[in-house]
Design a protein around this motif. Structure first.
Motif, PDB file in Angstrom:
ATOM      1  N   SER A  19       0.822  -1.273   0.098  1.00 34.03           N
ATOM      2  CA  SER A  19       0.098   0.048  -0.015  1.00 34.03           C
ATOM      3  C   SER A  19       0.718   1.226   0.117  1.00 34.03           C
ATOM      4  N   THR A  20       2.059   1.217  -0.019  1.00 30.30           N
ATOM      5  CA  THR A  20       2.913   2.409   0.115  1.00 30.30           C
ATOM      6  C   THR A  20       2.722   3.354  -1.298  1.00 30.30           C
ATOM      7  N   SER A  21       2.628   4.343  -0.910  1.00 31.45           N
ATOM      8  CA  SER A  21       2.517   5.397  -2.215  1.00 31.45           C
ATOM      9  C   SER A  21       3.946   5.980  -2.438  1.00 31.45           C
TER      10      SER A  21
ATOM     11  N   MET B 214      16.358   4.982 -12.322  1.00 35.27           N
ATOM     12  CA  MET B 214      15.416   5.911 -12.649  1.00 35.27           C
ATOM     13  C   MET B 214      14.883   5.526 -14.098  1.00 35.27           C
ATOM     14  N   ARG B 215      15.615   5.195 -14.795  1.00 38.16           N
ATOM     15  CA  ARG B 215      15.293   4.828 -16.299  1.00 38.16           C
ATOM     16  C   ARG B 215      14.691   3.459 -16.191  1.00 38.16           C
ATOM     17  N   ALA B 216      15.013   2.503 -15.559  1.00 42.10           N
ATOM     18  CA  ALA B 216      14.131   1.372 -15.419  1.00 42.10           C
ATOM     19  C   ALA B 216      13.044   1.287 -14.615  1.00 42.10           C
ATOM     20  N   HIS B 217      12.496   2.277 -14.164  1.00 40.45           N
ATOM     21  CA  HIS B 217      11.294   2.513 -13.396  1.00 40.45           C
ATOM     22  C   HIS B 217      10.719   3.863 -13.812  1.00 40.45           C
ATOM     23  N   ARG B 218      10.347   4.446 -14.922  1.00 38.78           N
ATOM     24  CA  ARG B 218       9.971   5.643 -15.413  1.00 38.78           C
ATOM     25  C   ARG B 218       8.612   5.945 -15.017  1.00 38.78           C
ATOM     26  N   ASN B 219       7.668   4.683 -14.517  1.00 38.44           N
ATOM     27  CA  ASN B 219       6.408   4.891 -14.070  1.00 38.44           C
ATOM     28  C   ASN B 219       6.673   5.683 -12.627  1.00 38.44           C
ATOM     29  N   ILE B 220       7.618   5.924 -12.011  1.00 39.10           N
ATOM     30  CA  ILE B 220       7.679   6.384 -10.715  1.00 39.10           C
ATOM     31  C   ILE B 220       8.418   7.874 -10.974  1.00 39.10           C
TER      32      ILE B 220
ATOM     33  N   ALA C  25      13.501  -2.077  -2.904  1.00 32.33           N
ATOM     34  CA  ALA C  25      11.984  -1.573  -2.493  1.00 32.33           C
ATOM     35  C   ALA C  25      11.164  -1.038  -3.115  1.00 32.33           C
ATOM     36  N   VAL C  26      11.303  -0.782  -4.469  1.00 33.49           N
ATOM     37  CA  VAL C  26      10.263  -0.433  -5.327  1.00 33.49           C
ATOM     38  C   VAL C  26       9.829  -1.486  -6.162  1.00 33.49           C
ATOM     39  N   LYS C  27      10.578  -2.526  -6.189  1.00 28.67           N
ATOM     40  CA  LYS C  27      10.447  -3.853  -7.339  1.00 28.67           C
ATOM     41  C   LYS C  27       9.118  -4.378  -6.710  1.00 28.67           C
ATOM     42  N   GLY C  28       8.031  -4.767  -7.569  1.00 30.41           N
ATOM     43  CA  GLY C  28       6.973  -5.639  -7.121  1.00 30.41           C
ATOM     44  C   GLY C  28       5.759  -4.786  -6.345  1.00 30.41           C
ATOM     45  N   ARG C  29       6.140  -3.530  -6.346  1.00 29.83           N
ATOM     46  CA  ARG C  29       5.172  -2.690  -5.468  1.00 29.83           C
ATOM     47  C   ARG C  29       4.498  -1.458  -6.429  1.00 29.83           C
TER      48      ARG C  29
END
Length: 341
Positions: free
Chosen positions: A68-70, A110-116, A86-90
């Motif tokens: 549920s972490t935002s 950051m480039r691997a998680h552009r949705n964040i 921390a961010v993988k799978g959440r």
């Protein structure tokens, strides 16, 4: 702004003013009104009282990392691998606050998680870093390194900053703060930035392509740019050679912006009046490195902003961004993932 305030005050205090009933006036809406439940924020690697208070003041709730972490707030520097875990799978994580202004170590993440949405401390730490850049500049120009090493009374020496030509490389928060502080000494400040949109208060604004020409007339060059592949060894042997032999180089940005070997040689050969480095490459600068004994060099251990200085500033950035996150508003200090800052 003042005229509007005056007219509002006189109207509110009048007992005979016209009625506003039935008017077309639309009540103002606070853009930061939360549009969703209070966001769950995880603080890593460990929470601090200041950050916990900042999250609460922003309308969020500090909770352990979960599905549920935002948002995730980094209270201290941790490696990109730890952030990845921390961010993988959440997929609920929409925002990560990084603890520093420089984010080059997180580029691939950051480039691997552009949705964040990734935010940094850029702009938030402008005052202590700008202050220290001026401190280093004045110390170097007034001969403080020489006096600090002296074991006996020597001749007076020093150069005044007043009316000198200064080049500031970088127009972010730190660069603009340096420019503001320099106004007490000189009007002759050239700012070098990625595009040619004029920087308010600068005598000249040039792009990266204009750096070579700007160096030729500079008495002081202050580096305050982000570390990217495009700025690595920005000050190499060729560019150092374009500087006047009585010019000073200050680096409060990132160590790799300067070619350390080329700088060491330029100082040893008297081709520069001095260099002050709060950051080095490699960092820490190894014991026994020639720069430690170079009389024209002033080395400080990346202390432009200490943890005590940064803590309340980071807390302020976190408070504002939690509030923005809850309201669906743009975040402050947002990183351009492609640009690297």
């Amino acid at each position: 702004m003042a005229k509007h305030a005056d007219s509002e005050s006189s109207f509110a205090g009048s007992s005979s003013g016209p009625s506003v009933a039935g008017s077309n006036t639309v009540p103002s809406v606070d853009p930061f009104t939360p549009t969703a439940p209070a966001p769950s924020i995880a603080i890593l690697p460990a929470s601090t009282s200041e950050l916990v208070a900042a999250v609460a003041e922003g309308g969020g709730i500090v909770e352990a990392l979960s599905d549920s972490t935002s948002g995730v707030v980094l209270a201290d520097v941790v490696g990109p691998e730890a952030v990845e875990r921390a961010v993988k799978g959440r997929p609920g994580i929409r925002w990560v606050q990084l603890p520093l202004a420089g984010v080059d170590q997180y580029d691939d993440l950051m480039r691997a998680h552009r949705n964040i949405s990734w935010t940094s401390g850029k702009g938030a730490f402008r005052q202590p870093v700008g202050e220290f850049a001026l401190t280093l500049t004045l110390s170097l120009m007034r001969g403080i390194p020489v006096f600090a090493r002296a074991g006996t009374w020597g001749p007076p020496q020093g150069t005044s900053l007043h009316n000198r030509h200064v080049v500031v490389v970088g127009a972010g928060g730190v660069g603009q703060e340096i420019l503001r502080l320099l106004r007490a000494f000189t009007e002759h400040v050239t700012v070098v930035r990625a595009h040619d949109h004029p920087v308010a208060g600068a005598e000249r604004t040039v792009t990266d392509a204009g750096l070579d020409d700007a160096l030729k007339t500079a008495d002081v060059v202050i580096l305050a740019a982000a570390m990217t592949e495009g700025t690595r060894h920005l000050m190499d042997a060729r560019r150092l050679a374009r500087m006047k032999d009585h010019a000073f180089l200050i680096n409060v940005a990132r160590g790799p912006l300067v070619d350390t070997d080329a700088l060491t040689q330029a100082l040893a050969e008297g081709k520069l009046a001095g260099a002050a480095l709060d950051v080095t490459d490699p960092q820490p600068l190894p014991d026994g490195h020639p720069l430690w004994s170079e009389p024209r060099a002033l080395i400080t251990p990346h202390t432009a902003e200490t943890p005590e200085m940064v803590a309340p500033l980071l807390a302020g950035r976190v408070r504002d961004n939690v509030r923005r996150l809850a309201a669906g508003q743009p975040l402050d200090g947002l990183v351009d993932v492609d640009a690297g800052y």
